[in-house]
Design an enzyme around this catalytic site. Structure first.
Site, mmCIF file in Angstrom:
data_model
loop_
_atom_site.group_PDB
_atom_site.id
_atom_site.type_symbol
_atom_site.label_atom_id
_atom_site.label_comp_id
_atom_site.label_asym_id
_atom_site.label_seq_id
_atom_site.Cartn_x
_atom_site.Cartn_y
_atom_site.Cartn_z
ATOM 1 C CG HIS A 6 -8.083 -2.065 15.015
ATOM 2 N ND1 HIS A 6 -7.874 -0.986 15.842
ATOM 3 C CD2 HIS A 6 -8.221 -1.549 13.762
ATOM 4 C CE1 HIS A 6 -7.876 0.126 15.117
ATOM 5 N NE2 HIS A 6 -8.097 -0.190 13.857
ATOM 6 N N GLY A 51 0.830 -1.215 0.000
ATOM 7 C CA GLY A 51 0.000 0.000 0.000
ATOM 8 C C GLY A 51 0.852 1.247 0.000
ATOM 9 C CG ASP A 84 -7.060 0.131 18.843
ATOM 10 O OD1 ASP A 84 -7.740 0.993 18.277
ATOM 11 O OD2 ASP A 84 -6.709 -0.934 18.298
#
Ligand SMILES: NC(=O)c1ccc[n+]([C@@H]2O[C@H](COP(=O)([O-])OP(=O)(O)OC[C@H]3O[C@@H](n4cnc5c(N)ncnc54)[C@H](O)[C@@H]3O)[C@@H](O)[C@H]2O)c1
Ligand SMILES: O=C(O)C[C@H](O)C(=O)O
Length: 325
Positions: free
Chosen positions: A187, A11, A159
């Site tokens: 998640h 990505g 988180d």
């Protein structure tokens, strides 16, 4: 000069990588004495944009960056790697939950699992960032049959970091004063930010804060819904903070967490009532290039209920992608 560490990043043309790649090239993962070589994967239509990012990497003149490969072939991207950041996948937009991405992204991790299996060093360390990160990591592991599953992890660190700041602000301490905190499970909005064992400057965090209602009714949902809040505010999902969390996760795994707990999504060994093979956030301590699960914790009623809830969601996700496992 040491041999460079070969690091695959998928990505590469995306938002997260626009921050992540520069941090890796700066030595933020392996340290300032270790050169790195980047193996960048993205889709054929994104190759031109990746080239632009690489031009910018060159223009930073990073002393540690020795080589950059750009490819749309997962096998070329994962050949001989020491580490892999699996970011490439579709992000959610307003109105979606992360699990809505399951169908869109699951196939990516099946194909990439096979390529990882074929080419990566057996001790390569892998983090999956692309959502839904836990289940994508499970798909990756299931399709990399000869690659050690314990070397494939999912990112819960964002988180974890989000909660640290909320706690630190409430307690009036610095973020690094807080130890032994963990985010369990998925998640997703069911994640469980657990302060049971956490301390602030050596004192029990729950006593320093002294407000259980705030913890249950504000902290837990704020952390669970932070990704949504960012999408609403920015019009796009978190990027620099996600990249930072991926760096923290991999740096600690490689260089150690100084005895403190960190939250990592790892393949369950069945402990804490989490079914074996689910990729669930648990407390780990990183040392000597590996992580060890924190074992033997007593789990109270509230924790049990919260862990069971997030684990049930992970089991549902596993069921939904069973054809790819
Ligand atoms: N786990 C976390 O805490 C966390 C945090 C933030 C974002 N995310 C997730 O990370 C992912 C990436 O986010 P982003 O903001 O960088 O998205 P983005 O859309 O900006 O970039 C994604 C990139 O992945 C590429 N891509 C798509 N399919 C690919 C494939 N098969 N192989 C290689 N590359 C491929 C796209 O072309 C694009 O360049 C999303 O799924 C997002 O939800 C996870
Ligand atoms: O919430 C999202 O979809 C992006 C990311 O997972 C986040 O937590 O910011």
């Amino acid at each position: 000069m040491k041999q460079p560490k070969r690091i695959a990043v998928t990505g590469a043309a995306g938002q997260i990588c626009y921050s992540l790649l520069f941090r890796i090239a700066n030595g933020d993962v392996y340290g300032k004495d270790t050169p790195v070589a980047l193996q960048l994967l993205d889709l054929p239509q994104a190759q031109k944009a990746v080239k632009g990012v690489v031009m910018e990497l060159e223009d930073c003149a990073f002393p540690l960056l020795q080589d950059v490969v750009i490819t749309d072939d997962p096998k070329a991207a994962f050949r001989d790697i020491d580490a892999g950041f699996f970011v490439g996948s579709r992000p959610r937009t307003q109105g979606m939950e992360r699990r809505d991405l399951l169908n869109a992204n699951a196939e990516i991790f099946r194909t990439q699992g096979q390529a990882l299996n074929e080419g990566a060093k057996r001790d390569a360390k892998v983090i999956v960032v692309g959502n839904p990160a836990n289940t994508n990591a499970m798909i990756l592991a299931a399709n990399a049959k000869d690659f050690p599953t314990e070397n494939i992890t999912a990112m819960l660190r964002l988180d974890h970091n989000r909660a640290l700041t909320q706690f630190a602000q409430k307690a009036g301490v610095s973020v690094d004063a807080i130890k032994k905190f963990v985010v369990w499970g998925n998640h997703s909005p069911t994640m469980f930010a657990d302060w049971t064992n956490a301390t602030a400057d050596g004192r029990k965090l729950s006593e320093v804060i002294g407000d259980e209602t705030w913890y249950k009714e504000t902290l837990i949902p704020t952390v669970a819904k932070r990704g949504t809040a960012i999408i609403e505010a920015r019009g796009a999902s978190s990027a620099a903070s996600a990249a930072n969390a991926a760096i923290d996760h991999m740096r600690d795994w490689i260089q150690g967490s100084d005895g403190d707990w960190v939250s990592m999504g790892v393949s369950s060994d069945g402990s804490y009532g989490i079914p074996e093979g689910l990729m669930a956030g648990v407390p780990v301590i990183c040392e000597g290039g590996s992580y060890k699960r924190v074992t033997g914790l007593e789990i109270g009623d509230f924790q049990r209920q919260m862990i069971d809830r997030t684990v049930a969601e992970l089991s549902e996700e596993r069921e939904a992608v069973s054809a790819l496992l």
